[in-house]
Design an enzyme around this catalytic site. Structure first.
Site, mmCIF file in Angstrom:
data_model
loop_
_atom_site.group_PDB
_atom_site.id
_atom_site.type_symbol
_atom_site.label_atom_id
_atom_site.label_comp_id
_atom_site.label_asym_id
_atom_site.label_seq_id
_atom_site.Cartn_x
_atom_site.Cartn_y
_atom_site.Cartn_z
ATOM 1 N N ASP A 22 0.826 -1.208 0.000
ATOM 2 C CA ASP A 22 0.000 0.000 0.000
ATOM 3 C C ASP A 22 0.862 1.261 0.000
ATOM 4 O O ASP A 22 2.074 1.194 0.232
ATOM 5 C CB ASP A 22 -0.960 -0.010 1.206
ATOM 6 C CG ASP A 22 -0.282 -0.418 2.514
ATOM 7 O OD1 ASP A 22 0.962 -0.358 2.590
ATOM 8 O OD2 ASP A 22 -0.995 -0.784 3.448
ATOM 9 N N ASN A 67 -7.172 -2.868 14.243
ATOM 10 C CA ASN A 67 -8.567 -3.102 13.837
ATOM 11 C C ASN A 67 -8.693 -4.297 12.892
ATOM 12 O O ASN A 67 -9.732 -4.503 12.276
ATOM 13 C CB ASN A 67 -9.149 -1.842 13.171
ATOM 14 C CG ASN A 67 -8.452 -1.495 11.860
ATOM 15 O OD1 ASN A 67 -7.495 -2.159 11.456
ATOM 16 N ND2 ASN A 67 -8.917 -0.464 11.184
ATOM 17 N N HIS A 122 -6.985 -4.815 10.087
ATOM 18 C CA HIS A 122 -6.739 -4.608 8.654
ATOM 19 C C HIS A 122 -5.448 -5.307 8.204
ATOM 20 O O HIS A 122 -4.535 -5.521 9.003
ATOM 21 C CB HIS A 122 -6.753 -3.117 8.269
ATOM 22 C CG HIS A 122 -5.582 -2.302 8.679
ATOM 23 N ND1 HIS A 122 -5.610 -0.934 8.793
ATOM 24 C CD2 HIS A 122 -4.301 -2.651 9.015
ATOM 25 C CE1 HIS A 122 -4.432 -0.489 9.153
ATOM 26 N NE2 HIS A 122 -3.612 -1.511 9.300
ATOM 27 N N GLU A 180 -9.475 -1.943 5.220
ATOM 28 C CA GLU A 180 -10.100 -1.629 6.495
ATOM 29 C C GLU A 180 -11.320 -2.532 6.720
ATOM 30 O O GLU A 180 -11.814 -3.160 5.775
ATOM 31 C CB GLU A 180 -10.523 -0.156 6.483
ATOM 32 C CG GLU A 180 -9.363 0.815 6.306
ATOM 33 C CD GLU A 180 -8.514 0.974 7.567
ATOM 34 O OE1 GLU A 180 -8.286 -0.016 8.289
ATOM 35 O OE2 GLU A 180 -8.060 2.109 7.818
#
Ligand code: PGA
Length: 263
Positions: A67, A136, A138, A143
Protein backbone atom coordinates in the site's frame (compact mmCIF):
# COMPACT_ATOMS: atom_id res chain seq x y z
CA UNK A 1 -2.76 -21.86 9.40
CA UNK A 2 0.41 -22.14 11.42
CA UNK A 3 0.60 -20.17 14.65
CA UNK A 4 4.13 -19.75 15.99
CA UNK A 5 4.62 -17.94 19.28
CA UNK A 6 8.15 -16.67 19.88
CA UNK A 7 9.90 -14.99 22.79
CA UNK A 8 10.55 -11.68 21.06
CA UNK A 9 10.14 -9.74 17.86
CA UNK A 10 13.88 -10.27 17.25
CA UNK A 11 13.33 -14.02 17.24
CA UNK A 12 10.44 -13.56 14.81
CA UNK A 13 12.66 -11.44 12.55
CA UNK A 14 15.27 -14.23 12.45
CA UNK A 15 12.68 -16.92 11.68
CA UNK A 16 10.85 -14.93 9.00
CA UNK A 17 13.98 -13.61 7.30
CA UNK A 18 15.38 -17.17 7.25
CA UNK A 19 12.20 -18.32 5.46
CA UNK A 20 12.71 -15.61 2.85
CA UNK A 21 16.44 -16.39 2.43
CA UNK A 22 15.78 -20.12 2.00
CA UNK A 23 13.15 -19.33 -0.65
CA UNK A 24 15.56 -16.91 -2.36
CA UNK A 25 18.23 -19.63 -2.58
CA UNK A 26 15.72 -21.91 -4.28
CA UNK A 27 14.33 -19.18 -6.56
CA UNK A 28 16.70 -16.26 -7.26
CA UNK A 29 13.89 -14.39 -9.11
CA UNK A 30 11.65 -14.50 -6.05
CA UNK A 31 8.58 -12.23 -6.10
CA UNK A 32 8.13 -10.61 -2.70
CA UNK A 33 5.06 -8.81 -1.39
CA UNK A 34 6.26 -6.26 1.17
CA UNK A 35 4.74 -4.43 4.12
CA UNK A 36 5.61 -1.22 5.95
CA UNK A 37 5.03 -0.04 9.53
CA UNK A 38 6.91 -0.90 12.71
CA UNK A 39 6.34 -4.67 12.39
CA UNK A 40 8.61 -5.72 9.46
CA UNK A 41 11.66 -3.57 10.24
CA UNK A 42 13.53 -6.42 11.98
CA UNK A 43 13.09 -8.65 8.93
CA UNK A 44 14.40 -5.93 6.62
CA UNK A 45 17.42 -5.37 8.88
CA UNK A 46 18.23 -9.11 8.65
CA UNK A 47 17.87 -9.12 4.85
CA UNK A 48 20.23 -6.13 4.64
CA UNK A 49 22.72 -7.98 6.88
CA UNK A 50 22.49 -11.05 4.65
CA UNK A 51 23.31 -8.92 1.61
CA UNK A 52 26.11 -6.91 3.24
CA UNK A 53 27.77 -9.71 5.22
CA UNK A 54 27.09 -12.77 3.04
CA UNK A 55 26.60 -11.21 -0.39
CA UNK A 56 23.06 -12.51 -0.78
CA UNK A 57 21.95 -11.42 -4.24
CA UNK A 58 18.63 -9.59 -4.73
CA UNK A 59 19.33 -8.52 -8.33
CA UNK A 60 16.65 -10.81 -9.80
CA UNK A 61 14.09 -10.26 -7.03
CA UNK A 62 10.89 -8.31 -7.75
CA UNK A 63 8.95 -6.54 -5.04
CA UNK A 64 5.35 -5.37 -4.74
CA UNK A 65 4.41 -3.22 -1.79
CA UNK A 66 1.02 -3.62 -0.17
CA UNK A 67 0.00 0.00 0.00
CA UNK A 68 0.88 3.67 -0.25
CA UNK A 69 -0.75 6.95 0.78
CA UNK A 70 -2.34 9.17 -1.82
CA UNK A 71 -0.99 12.69 -1.98
CA UNK A 72 2.44 12.14 -0.45
CA UNK A 73 5.41 12.47 -2.81
CA UNK A 74 7.93 9.62 -2.73
CA UNK A 75 10.38 12.00 -1.05
CA UNK A 76 8.03 12.62 1.93
CA UNK A 77 9.46 11.11 5.10
CA UNK A 78 6.12 9.37 5.81
CA UNK A 79 5.59 7.91 2.34
CA UNK A 80 5.97 4.16 2.16
CA UNK A 81 8.31 4.53 -0.83
CA UNK A 82 10.62 6.51 1.45
CA UNK A 83 10.21 3.95 4.24
CA UNK A 84 11.21 1.09 1.94
CA UNK A 85 14.28 2.96 0.66
CA UNK A 86 15.47 3.69 4.19
CA UNK A 87 14.83 0.23 5.61
CA UNK A 88 15.64 -2.01 2.64
CA UNK A 89 16.00 -0.87 -0.94
CA UNK A 90 18.96 1.51 -0.44
CA UNK A 91 20.95 -1.30 1.22
CA UNK A 92 20.45 -4.29 -1.08
CA UNK A 93 21.01 -4.76 -4.81
CA UNK A 94 17.36 -4.93 -5.87
CA UNK A 95 16.96 -3.24 -9.27
CA UNK A 96 14.85 -0.05 -9.23
CA UNK A 97 12.84 -1.33 -12.21
CA UNK A 98 11.86 -4.44 -10.20
CA UNK A 99 10.34 -2.38 -7.37
CA UNK A 100 6.59 -1.80 -7.55
CA UNK A 101 4.11 0.26 -5.53
CA UNK A 102 0.36 0.58 -6.01
CA UNK A 103 -0.36 3.77 -7.99
CA UNK A 104 -1.03 6.96 -6.05
CA UNK A 105 -0.24 9.81 -8.43
CA UNK A 106 -1.49 11.07 -11.78
CA UNK A 107 -4.67 10.18 -13.60
CA UNK A 108 -6.61 7.01 -14.28
CA UNK A 109 -5.82 5.45 -10.96
CA UNK A 110 -8.49 2.79 -11.41
CA UNK A 111 -6.93 1.56 -14.65
CA UNK A 112 -3.46 1.71 -13.10
CA UNK A 113 -4.63 -0.31 -10.08
CA UNK A 114 -5.73 -2.98 -12.56
CA UNK A 115 -2.28 -2.77 -14.19
CA UNK A 116 -0.69 -3.33 -10.77
CA UNK A 117 -2.57 -6.62 -10.55
CA UNK A 118 -1.46 -7.52 -14.07
CA UNK A 119 2.19 -6.81 -13.22
CA UNK A 120 1.94 -9.26 -10.32
CA UNK A 121 0.32 -11.87 -12.57
CA UNK A 122 2.91 -11.38 -15.33
CA UNK A 123 5.65 -12.39 -12.88
CA UNK A 124 3.73 -15.53 -11.92
CA UNK A 125 2.23 -14.14 -8.69
CA UNK A 126 3.69 -13.27 -5.32
CA UNK A 127 5.82 -16.07 -3.84
CA UNK A 128 6.00 -14.70 -0.31
CA UNK A 129 3.79 -11.97 1.10
CA UNK A 130 4.97 -10.29 4.29
CA UNK A 131 2.14 -8.88 6.41
CA UNK A 132 1.50 -6.96 9.59
CA UNK A 133 -1.96 -6.51 11.06
CA UNK A 134 -3.70 -3.34 12.22
CA UNK A 135 -5.21 -3.18 15.69
CA UNK A 136 -8.57 -3.10 13.84
CA UNK A 137 -7.65 -6.27 11.93
CA UNK A 138 -6.74 -4.61 8.65
CA UNK A 139 -4.18 -6.16 6.31
CA UNK A 140 -2.60 -3.72 3.89
CA UNK A 141 -5.04 -0.83 4.04
CA UNK A 142 -8.04 -3.13 3.73
CA UNK A 143 -10.10 -1.63 6.50
CA UNK A 144 -12.99 -3.42 8.25
CA UNK A 145 -15.87 -4.13 5.83
CA UNK A 146 -13.50 -4.36 2.84
CA UNK A 147 -14.68 -7.00 0.40
CA UNK A 148 -12.88 -10.26 1.06
CA UNK A 149 -12.52 -10.57 -2.74
CA UNK A 150 -11.21 -7.01 -3.26
CA UNK A 151 -8.35 -6.21 -5.63
CA UNK A 152 -5.93 -3.26 -5.73
CA UNK A 153 -7.90 -0.03 -5.35
CA UNK A 154 -8.21 3.28 -3.50
CA UNK A 155 -9.48 3.03 0.09
CA UNK A 156 -10.56 5.56 2.68
CA UNK A 157 -8.76 4.98 5.98
CA UNK A 158 -10.67 4.61 9.25
CA UNK A 159 -10.26 7.01 12.17
CA UNK A 160 -8.62 4.13 14.08
CA UNK A 161 -5.93 3.67 11.44
CA UNK A 162 -5.35 7.42 11.16
CA UNK A 163 -4.92 7.56 14.94
CA UNK A 164 -2.63 4.47 15.04
CA UNK A 165 -0.45 5.86 12.24
CA UNK A 166 -0.33 9.44 13.49
CA UNK A 167 2.60 8.32 15.68
CA UNK A 168 4.76 8.38 12.55
CA UNK A 169 3.89 12.05 11.89
CA UNK A 170 5.29 15.15 13.50
CA UNK A 171 2.76 16.81 15.78
CA UNK A 172 0.05 18.72 13.96
CA UNK A 173 0.35 16.61 10.81
CA UNK A 174 -1.89 13.63 10.24
CA UNK A 175 -1.70 10.87 7.63
CA UNK A 176 -3.62 11.28 4.36
CA UNK A 177 -7.15 9.81 4.49
CA UNK A 178 -6.81 7.98 1.19
CA UNK A 179 -4.48 5.19 0.19
CA UNK A 180 -3.96 2.77 -2.64
CA UNK A 181 -3.80 -0.83 -1.45
CA UNK A 182 -3.66 -4.39 -2.70
CA UNK A 183 -7.04 -5.98 -2.03
CA UNK A 184 -7.74 -8.92 0.23
CA UNK A 185 -8.23 -11.04 -2.91
CA UNK A 186 -4.81 -9.88 -4.13
CA UNK A 187 -3.20 -10.87 -0.84
CA UNK A 188 -4.93 -14.26 -0.85
CA UNK A 189 -3.36 -14.86 -4.27
CA UNK A 190 0.14 -15.02 -2.73
CA UNK A 191 1.62 -18.51 -2.52
CA UNK A 192 2.89 -18.14 1.02
CA UNK A 193 1.89 -15.52 3.60
CA UNK A 194 4.02 -14.63 6.63
CA UNK A 195 2.19 -12.40 9.11
CA UNK A 196 3.96 -10.95 12.12
CA UNK A 197 2.22 -9.25 15.06
CA UNK A 198 3.76 -7.87 18.24
CA UNK A 199 2.40 -6.33 21.41
CA UNK A 200 -0.80 -6.45 23.38
CA UNK A 201 -2.31 -3.77 21.13
CA UNK A 202 -2.67 -6.48 18.46
CA UNK A 203 -4.09 -9.25 20.71
CA UNK A 204 -7.79 -8.73 19.81
CA UNK A 205 -7.10 -8.54 16.09
CA UNK A 206 -4.89 -11.66 16.21
CA UNK A 207 -7.53 -13.62 18.13
CA UNK A 208 -10.26 -12.56 15.69
CA UNK A 209 -8.08 -13.36 12.68
CA UNK A 210 -7.13 -16.86 13.83
CA UNK A 211 -10.05 -18.05 15.95
CA UNK A 212 -12.96 -15.78 14.99
CA UNK A 213 -15.50 -16.16 12.21
CA UNK A 214 -14.41 -15.18 8.70
CA UNK A 215 -15.80 -11.68 8.53
CA UNK A 216 -15.24 -8.46 6.63
CA UNK A 217 -15.30 -6.75 10.03
CA UNK A 218 -11.92 -8.38 10.75
CA UNK A 219 -10.18 -8.38 7.34
CA UNK A 220 -7.30 -10.60 8.51
CA UNK A 221 -9.81 -13.39 9.24
CA UNK A 222 -9.88 -13.88 5.44
CA UNK A 223 -6.47 -15.54 5.87
CA UNK A 224 -8.37 -18.58 7.20
CA UNK A 225 -9.22 -19.16 3.52
CA UNK A 226 -5.53 -19.29 2.55
CA UNK A 227 -3.79 -22.67 2.50
CA UNK A 228 -0.29 -21.50 3.46
CA UNK A 229 -0.31 -18.72 6.04
CA UNK A 230 1.93 -18.56 9.10
CA UNK A 231 1.43 -16.18 12.03
CA UNK A 232 4.61 -15.22 13.94
CA UNK A 233 3.57 -13.75 17.27
CA UNK A 234 5.12 -12.63 20.52
CA UNK A 235 3.47 -13.66 23.81
CA UNK A 236 1.61 -10.37 24.12
CA UNK A 237 -0.04 -10.45 20.70
CA UNK A 238 -0.88 -14.15 21.26
CA UNK A 239 -2.41 -13.51 24.69
CA UNK A 240 -6.04 -13.65 23.48
CA UNK A 241 -5.73 -17.04 21.75
CA UNK A 242 -7.68 -19.88 23.36
CA UNK A 243 -5.97 -22.84 21.62
CA UNK A 244 -2.31 -22.00 22.25
CA UNK A 245 -1.46 -25.49 23.55
CA UNK A 246 -2.82 -27.03 20.38
CA UNK A 247 -0.75 -24.71 18.12
CA UNK A 248 2.34 -25.58 20.12
CA UNK A 249 1.82 -29.33 19.89
CA UNK A 250 1.09 -29.02 16.16
CA UNK A 251 4.41 -27.23 15.67
CA UNK A 252 6.25 -29.90 17.67
CA UNK A 253 4.66 -32.65 15.60
CA UNK A 254 5.54 -30.81 12.38
CA UNK A 255 9.17 -30.56 13.51
CA UNK A 256 9.21 -34.29 14.22
CA UNK A 257 7.67 -35.09 10.82
CA UNK A 258 10.25 -32.86 9.13
CA UNK A 259 13.05 -34.63 11.02
CA UNK A 260 11.72 -37.93 9.65
CA UNK A 261 11.55 -36.45 6.15
CA UNK A 262 7.78 -36.78 5.99
CA UNK A 263 7.04 -33.06 5.58
P1 PGA B 1 2.46 -1.57 12.50
O1 PGA B 1 1.22 -1.52 11.52
O2 PGA B 1 3.41 -2.56 11.92
O3 PGA B 1 3.02 -0.20 12.51
O4 PGA B 1 1.93 -2.00 13.85
C1 PGA B 1 0.72 -2.70 11.00
C2 PGA B 1 -0.49 -2.42 10.14
O5 PGA B 1 -1.19 -1.43 10.37
O6 PGA B 1 -0.75 -3.21 9.21
Amino acid sequence: MKVIVLDSREEAAVTVSDEILVALRQKPDLVLGLATGSTPTGVYARLVQAHVNEGVDFSRVSTFNLDEYLGLPASHACSYRHFMKVHLFDHINVRPENIHFPPTEGEQLVARCAEYEQSIDRLGGIDIQLLGIGSNGHIGFNEPTSSLASRTRIKTLTEKTLKDNSRFYVSGDSPPRLASTMGIGTILGAKHILLQAFGERKANAVQAAIEGAVSALWPASALQLHANTSFYLDRESASGLTMLDYYQSTNENDRELRRRGLL
